[in-house]
Design an enzyme around this catalytic site. Sequence first.
Site, PDB file in Angstrom:
ATOM      1  N   CYS A 206      34.240  60.031 -39.059  1.00 49.24           N
ATOM      2  CA  CYS A 206      35.149  60.380 -40.896  1.00 49.24           C
ATOM      3  C   CYS A 206      35.736  59.254 -40.840  1.00 49.24           C
ATOM      4  CB  CYS A 206      36.549  61.271 -39.930  1.00 49.24           C
ATOM      5  SG  CYS A 206      35.887  63.271 -39.019  1.00 49.24           S
ATOM      6  N   HIS A 341      45.164  61.352 -42.413  1.00 50.00           N
ATOM      7  CA  HIS A 341      44.021  62.006 -42.219  1.00 50.00           C
ATOM      8  C   HIS A 341      44.149  63.333 -42.058  1.00 50.00           C
ATOM      9  CE1 HIS A 341      40.097  62.160 -40.695  1.00 50.00           C
ATOM     10  NE2 HIS A 341      40.371  62.703 -40.009  1.00 50.00           N
ATOM     11  N   HIS A 380      37.586  68.936 -45.494  1.00 49.95           N
ATOM     12  CA  HIS A 380      37.618  67.567 -45.569  1.00 49.95           C
ATOM     13  C   HIS A 380      35.897  67.043 -46.204  1.00 49.95           C
ATOM     14  CE1 HIS A 380      37.056  63.764 -42.756  1.00 49.95           C
ATOM     15  NE2 HIS A 380      36.718  64.981 -41.418  1.00 49.95           N
TER      16      HIS A 380
END
Length: 930
Positions: A206, A341, A380
């Site tokens: 990520c 995040h 995401h």
Amino acid sequence: MSYGDDARERVSQLSPKRLALLALELQDRLNTIELAAHEPIAIVGMACRLPGGLDRPEAFWRLLRDGGDAITEVPKERWDVDAYYDPDLTSPLTMNTRWGSFIHGVDGFDPEFFGISYREACAMDPQQRLLLEVSWEALERAGMSTAQIAGTDAGVFIGCASVDYYSLMRNPPTRGGSGVAMSIMANRLSYFFDLRGPSMTIDTACSSSLVAANLACQALRNGTIRMALVGGVNLILSPVTTISASQAGMMAPDGRCKTFDERANGYVRSEGCGVVVLKRLSDAVADRDHILAVIRGLAVNQDGRTGVITAPNGLAQQAVVRKALKDAGLDPAALTYIEAHGTGTALGDSIEVEALGKVFAARPGGPACALGSVKTNLGHTEAAAGVTGLIKLVLALQHREIPPVVHLQKQNPHIRLDDTPFYIPTSVSPWPSGAVPRAAGLSSFGVGGTNAHVIIEEAPPQPDVPREDRDGKRECLLPLSATNESSLRALARSYADHLVERPETSIADLCQVAGGGRAHFQHRLVLPVATVDDAIVPLCQFSEGGEAQGIKRGTVSAGRRPKMAFLFTGQGSQYAGMGRAFYEQQPVFREAIERCAEALRPHLPVPLSSIMFPAPGESPPIDETACTQPALFALGYALAELWKSWGVVPDVVMGHSVGEYTAACVAGVFSLEEGLSLIATRGRLMQELTRPGAMALVAADVERVERAIGDRKERVGIAAINGPNSVVVSGLPDDVGLVLRDLEDDYVFTTPLKVSQAFHSPLMSPVLEPFRQAAMRVQFEAPRIPMLSNLSGQAFGPGVIPDAAYWVEHIRAPVRFSEQVNTLASQGCDVFVELGPHDTLVKMARRCLSEAAGRGILPLTSLAPDGDVDRRFLEAIGELYVRGAQIDWRGMDPEQRCRRIPLPTYPFSRRRCWLEDHEMRPFPREELET
């Protein structure tokens, strides 16, 4: 004695004063190194392709500001969601969500644009194709053409972590695999753009694209590269990863990232691609780039050993934020927004906010600090998450607004904001008041424990030239191009729409970026415009397939450009004020004239400016030979410098009589100073001749004129052969009169010319010896650009030098202009550019050629006594452009007054490039089980 001992010995012998100076010098070097290690990095361009049709940053901002999201059910073209969906996680090999965030049309691509065959495009991972398109758009939005960056040390740093397309292949490549190899994600960009700096694909899950930004900034700061493309990409083409994440309990069943909410129960997968263009701030300022925002500090670290490799580590998160702040040289109080995040998991969100609270607790009484997460809007984007958040931050800083956190109903009870500066915005709000310049932090944490944090600051104030000073009342040339007709029409439409939306656009900025900040293709158009309204209607008409007033079009064969000849005009074309407008408006022209004036100062009775640009009421000596010839030389030279500053460089040069001196200077036969000295001597010697002379134009062939001259060859000669039936005679007035009378008796048309001397005639004999002595002092060289001779009509051979003897003979011999023109035509020259006060030579040149040959020639002029010089040059540049000339559009803005404004990007002509059904691996449950 060792090297160290030797060095200490030499240092011990230095005087105290020398030691002190050495210490200061070393400290200065250390300070320079330290400053470079922390230099801010400018973001000068960015582009994105995100779900929900968000194909440009402006559309992305609208979604953010409106609090929207781009989540949909899994499209049928990805997989049959019904075959894999089961809300009961105890069911093996299923997913508990029907949702995701997908980019429409990822099977579409424009392979021809990128020089890729259709077969190769189908075998390429569409993530590579997406990166090619978005990188192209980022560079266009930065106002950089591919020609400007090709061959440079620019680096490419791309975050990517998925290889779904490879997994779809029934028969993956056994050799090479450049279409699907992870490393090729970055390498493909370096290859296409011809970039020579470091090129790497980074996979830290990520945090991949934010780690890529960190590596790029390090390379920029240490001087390894001068520019970087940084980005991330993620496409979801297979159900396998979603099934795996569902089975691990990581996916939100309702398909929403409910960051900071008590309902947070997982994340939703999303596609995305974003690319930013980075430079050192000092370079961006020097290059007058449009700076979008500044990266002040960065840091990357690792969780180390935790209970589970995928578990977040709050201490590591604190450390990476503190390290980034230290790199930026900022206190936590300087930050008034944090893009978290924030994946939307109950445990992960609370750990992250707690870690931020520990870092920011030491700012009592400081300004409020907003918390947000773009994952609430998009889901995401995984390897592209960092660059997606970065683009969001840049947009928020530019608009000075904080977009809302979406899907927040009730705050997660494990998230405590008491005793912290944080708040969570649920509606769009002004950027929190606080430190200026505004700054924000951005976190991106990899599932394996690689954490990254970046500190972003708003762009510094940039000096701007008022729009009226950039635009004035002058027309500019708007060039557009594409690889095919349909794309050119689409591009015209997008420019028209852009101007309708932004009527305040500066025309100078528009034309400069469209010309100097874009690549140029075979299908071209140009449009002279002075106002926004001048552009909108013709562009709309053209986009709809109709006739468009003012638009000039052309299609260029691949690799073809016009072959250009510069023709320098001779004596007789001069007039007072010639070139005045360019002298006042064009710095390149003015500097060239001033250089000539300085070199001519010892040779002229009055300054060159007084000869060429007299004040009202003055009677300049422009028609006196001693002044005329140097003035014409200077004018031709300055015009050549001006044309060259716009990228118009001659393939061949020639001149008519005096004009050949300028041609020789441009070709490198002698220096400018030596050429001016020689032409001034020539003009002075000719003016000192006491015998009067006469010249006349005769509409007859050479043989007929020679018969008329007969035995008068010692008193009358042929001065020029300008065409099949265009000859100039020159000599004593009485003898010239007799020759003309004989010709007129045979009904030959003649016209006396207004001159004081008989140039190129036997009457020039007295000047030959003194001129020879002057010419012997000049250093002559062979032409570096092919040059045609007045004496032979042919080009000088390799290594042949037009020496002093040549220029002496040049005074007396006739000008074989007609033969020169035919030589140009035989060499394939199809553009004749006259560099002089008139259009004399290009008109004569057309008459020298056959009708068929003449039709293929583009005649261009630089000046006319009563013409609009701006319009004349715009028309000439436009004609050259649509014929394939490589114009240096930056030369149109020599004083760099224009700004690099964002304009519409290239409209790719996409078609389906995808594996056929028989080439794809199916994913039925029974195959997954095996």
